[in-house]
Design a protein around this motif. Structure first.
Motif, PDB file in Angstrom:
ATOM      1  N   GLU A 143      10.226  -8.691   9.895  1.00  0.00           N
ATOM      2  CA  GLU A 143       9.649  -9.206   8.889  1.00  0.00           C
ATOM      3  C   GLU A 143       8.466  -8.412   8.367  1.00  0.00           C
ATOM      4  O   GLU A 143       8.377  -8.221   7.084  1.00  0.00           O
ATOM      5  N   SER A 144       7.618  -7.964   9.109  1.00  0.00           N
ATOM      6  CA  SER A 144       6.611  -6.959   8.620  1.00  0.00           C
ATOM      7  C   SER A 144       7.104  -5.898   7.894  1.00  0.00           C
ATOM      8  O   SER A 144       6.629  -5.443   6.980  1.00  0.00           O
ATOM      9  N   LYS A 169       8.107  -6.680   4.312  1.00  0.00           N
ATOM     10  CA  LYS A 169       7.009  -6.513   3.221  1.00  0.00           C
ATOM     11  C   LYS A 169       6.927  -5.043   2.879  1.00  0.00           C
ATOM     12  O   LYS A 169       6.404  -4.910   1.773  1.00  0.00           O
ATOM     13  N   LYS A 173       9.650  -3.867   0.375  1.00  0.00           N
ATOM     14  CA  LYS A 173       9.364  -4.554  -0.904  1.00  0.00           C
ATOM     15  C   LYS A 173       8.441  -3.557  -1.673  1.00  0.00           C
ATOM     16  O   LYS A 173       8.664  -3.294  -2.881  1.00  0.00           O
ATOM     17  N   LYS A 174       7.106  -3.298  -1.009  1.00  0.00           N
ATOM     18  CA  LYS A 174       6.134  -2.373  -1.812  1.00  0.00           C
ATOM     19  C   LYS A 174       6.813  -1.115  -2.256  1.00  0.00           C
ATOM     20  O   LYS A 174       6.691  -0.663  -3.134  1.00  0.00           O
TER      21      LYS A 174
END
Length: 584
Positions: free
Chosen positions: A81-82, A85, A88-89
Motif C-alpha cells: 500500500e505504501s 502511494k 502515484k506520485k
C-alpha cells in the motif's frame, strides 16, 4: 474599510466561487445608495472584474489531466500500500493521474474498461494472496474468468520473501493469468525480496519507459500534485529509541518465553505518533557470539574490508549489523557448492565446507538484515511517549544444535535497559477500532496475538467507551501462559471486558482452541455481529487464522440456515471492514 465595501468584496468573492446562472451578475441592486447611472457604471466595472477573475480561476482548473492509471495493491503488512502511494506520485511526473485501490475493490471484468493498470501484490502464508486480494485472485484464477482486451496494458510487481518455498507465488499467478486472458504485459514481473527498494525502483522505471506507457502519456504532466513532507524517521531512517524495560510474562515452567517490552519514543516527534492497531518497525542487531562462530568457521579475522551497498565496511561489523546470518537462499548455497534448502542456515553451509570462499563472496551471498514488524500492545493515551510490544522469543533445534531468533532474543536479552534501537511506525490501513465507542468489539488473539487487543482495551478504557468488548484468548497452560492475567481481571472487574473466553489446549484431555469456543458461543457471537459488532483476529496465519475463519463461517451458516448465506454474510463483513486480520 466601511461596511458597504466589505459587503461588496464578499459579493464579488461569492459570485466568483459560485457564479449565478445569469450572464451578467448584478452587484448593485436598486436599493443601493447610487443613482441609476452610477449603478450601471459600477455594475459594468465589477462585472468586468468578475469576468477576469472567473476566467483566471477556470484556467487554473483547465490544466490538462494526466492519462488515467489504475494502481492496484494487495497488502498485508502495509508495504504494498505504501509503495502504491509512492507510485502515484511518480506517475504524476510521467503524465499519469493515478487512482489507488485494493485489488478486492474490483473484479477481473472491471479491468476490461481500463487501459493502463499496475499491480503491487504481496504473497504471505503458504503462497497465498493477501486478505484484501483474495476475492480478486480467486475470480481471476477461475475457469470462467472473462477474456481481457489487448488494450489493457499492465505490469505486476511482487512483494515476497525468498526464504519461503512459495516465493512471490500470488504475484506470479496474477501476472501469468492476466497475460493468458489477453491483456498486454508492458514490463516483466519483478519479484521483490525483503530488500525490495532497488528492485521496485527498477520495475517502476521499466513500466513508464515501456512504449505503450510512453505513447499514452503524450508528454503531459499532472499539475498541482500535492507534495507531502517526507518523514524524518522511516524504515530507511529509523529513530534511535531507548529500551525502558523488558520482562518475561510467561511462567517459570512454560514451554515458551514471552516478553513484555517497553520502548521510549521521547524526542521522536510526530513521525512516531501511532494509533492502536499500528505496528512498530524495529531494526535488530545480530548476536556477536554467532558472528564470532562464523568468523571461526571461515578463518577470517573480521578486519577485512568488504563492499556493501552502503559503502565499504569491516567484515565483523557488516556481519553484526548489516546482514542476515541465517537465511541463505538455495541458489546461493548451490553456487557455493553446497546442496541448498529452505531449512539450512549459513553456519550449516560453512560446516559443509565452501571452497574458495572470500570475505566478499560471503557477504555477497547474504541478504541484508531486515527490520521486524511487531503489533503494538499499548494505547498512546495510556502510555504517552512510549510504545509497548508483546514478543515471543524464538528458540528451536535444527540439525542437532540449538538455534534462536535474531530480533526476539535481541529485545529479550542483548539490548538491555537504556540501550538504543532503531524504530519507525508502520501504519495500518484498517486494523483500528471504530470511532463509534458504542460499537461491540470481538477480539480473537491467542498467544502473542493478544498484543493489539491489550492496546484496544487500554484505548477503550481511556476513552470511556461504552461498547461491549469480547476477548478470545488462550495458549497451552493457564498456570504458565496466561499473558496479562492481572490486567484482564481488572478490566473484567470494572466492566470494560464484557465477555472473556479462554482456551487452554494442554490443560485437559481434550485440546481446546479459540475456534472451538467461537462455535460453542455461536448464537451470542452472531448476536453481537447483528448489533454492529466488528471482528479482529491477530496471530498465526497458517493455522489459527484459517481455523477461526472456518468457525466464524460455520456460526453464520447455522444462524442463517445455509452455508451459502453464511459465506455471503462473512464476505460482507470483510467488505465493510468489520472483519480485520493482523496475521503473520
Amino acid at each position: 474599510m466601511n461596511e458597504f465595501t466589505k459587503d461588496l468584496q464578499q459579493q464579488i468573492a461569492t459570485s466568483i466561487a459560485q457564479p449565478t446562472p445569469v450572464d451578467t451578475p448584478q452587484f448593485f441592486s436598486e436599493d443601493s445608495p447610487f443613482d441609476q447611472q452610477q449603478r450601471d457604471w459600477l455594475n459594468g466595472l465589477f462585472t468586468g472584474l468578475y469576468a477576469v477573475a472567473a476566467s483566471a480561476k477556470s484556467g487554473a482548473n483547465d490544466a490538462p489531466a494526466g492519462t488515467a492509471l489504475k494502481i492496484l495493491y494487495g497488502s498485508q503488512s502495509g508495504t504494498s500500500e505504501s509503495l502504491s502511494k509512492d507510485l502515484k506520485k511518480f506517475a504524476a511526473t510521467q503524465g499519469y493521474e493515478g487512482e489507488i485501490a485494493e485489488l478486492d475493490s474490483i473484479t477481473p471484468a472491471d479491468l476490461a474498461g481500463v487501459q493502463h493498470a499496475v499491480i503491487i501484490a504481496a504473497t504471505f502464508g503458504e503462497g497465498e494472496p493477501t486478505d484484501n486480494a483474495v476475492n480478486f485472485y480467486k475470480a481471476l484464477m477461475a475457469d470462467d474468468a472473462p477474456a481481457l482486451p489487448a488494450s489493457l496494458n499492465f505490469s505486476v510487481c511482487g512483494m515476497g520473501d525468498s526464504s519461503y518455498p512459495h516465493f512471490n507465488k500470488a504475484s506470479r499467478d496474477i501476472d501469468a493469468r492476466l497475460a493468458e486472458l489477453g491483456a498486454t504485459r508492458v514490463a516483466p514481473l519483478v519479484a521483490c525480496d525483503v530488500d525490495y527498494d532497488d528492485d521496485y525502483a527498477q520495475w517502476r522505471g521499466e513500466v513508464f519507459e515501456s512504449e505503450p506507457f510512453k505513447a499514452a502519456a503524450g508528454g503531459a504532466t499532472v499539475s498541482n500534485e500535492p507534495e507531502e513532507a517526507k518523514p524524518e524517521f522511516d524504515k530507511n531512517h529509523p529513530f534511535l529509541a531507548n529500551l525502558v524495560t523488558a520482562y518475561c510474562l510467561s511462567g517459570e515452567k512454560s514451554a515458551k518465553r514471552v516478553n513484555h517490552v517497553e520502548i521510549s519514543l521521547a524526542g521522536g516527534g510526530p513521525d512516531l505518533d501511532y494509533d492502536v492497531g499500528d505496528a512498530l518497525g524495529l531494526w535488530p542487531l545480530n548476536c556477536m557470539t554467532e558472528v564470532d562462530a562464523i568468523l571461526a568457521k571461515t578463518g577470517f579475522t573480521g578486519k577485512e574490508i568488504v563492499d556493501l551497498k552502503t559503502g565499504p565496511m569491516q567484515l565483523r561489523l557488516a556481519l553484526y549489523k548489516m546482514l542476515d546470518l541465517m537465511t541463505v537462499t538455495s541458489a546461493v548455497a548451490e553456487s557455493w557448492g553446497v546442496e541448498g534448502g529452505t531449512d539450512i542456515h549459513l553456519i550449516d553451509i560453512l560446516d559443509a565446507g565452501v571452497k574458495d570462499l572470500t570475505p566478499q563472496i560471503l557477504v555477497d551471498g547474504l541478504r541484508p538484515l531486515q527490520p521486524r514488524l511487531y503489533s503494538i500492545s499499548s494505547s498512546p493515551k495510556k502510555h504517552p511517549g512510549e510504545v509497548h510490544l508483546t514478543v515471543g522469543e524464538v528458540h528451536y533445534e535444527l540439525h542437532g544444535t540449538k538455534r534462536k531468533g535474531c530480533a526476539s532474543t535481541y529485545l529479550g536479552h542483548r539490548l538491555g535497559a537504556g540501550g538504543a534501537v532503531g524504530v519507525y511506525m508502520q501504519k495500518s490501513a484498517h486494523f483500528h477500532i471504530p470511532s463509534d465507542d458504542d460499537s461491540p468489539l470481538i477480539m480473537i488473539g491467542p498467544g502473542t496475538g493478544i498484543a493489539p487487543f491489550r492496546a484496544f482495551l487500554e484505548e477503550r478504557e481511556m476513552r470511556g467507551a461504552k461498547g461491549k468488548n469480547w476477548l478470545f484468548f488462550g495458549d497451552q497452560h493457564e498456570a504458565t501462559d496466561y499473558l496479562y492475567r492481572d490486567e484482564i481481571s481488572a478490566w473484567q472487574e470494572i466492566g470494560l471486558l464484557t465477555n472473556l473466553s479462554l482456551a487452554w489446549s494442554r490443560d485437559g484431555d481434550e485440546k481446546v482452541y479459540v475456534q472451538h469456543l467461537i462455535e460453542r458461543s455461536g448464537e451470542e457471537f452472531f448476536a453481537w455481529l447483528e448489533e454492529g459488532g466488528a471482528i479482529y483476529i491477530c496471530g498465526d496465519a497458517s493455522r489459527m487464522a484459517a481455523d477461526v475463519d472456518k468457525a466464524i463461517r460455520s456460526v453464520a451458516s447455522k444462524q442463517l440456515g445455509s452455508e451459502e448465506a453464511g459465506d455471503e454474510y462473512v464476505e460482507n463483513l470483510k467488505k465493510t471492514h468489520r472483519y480485520q486480520r493482523d496475521v503473520y
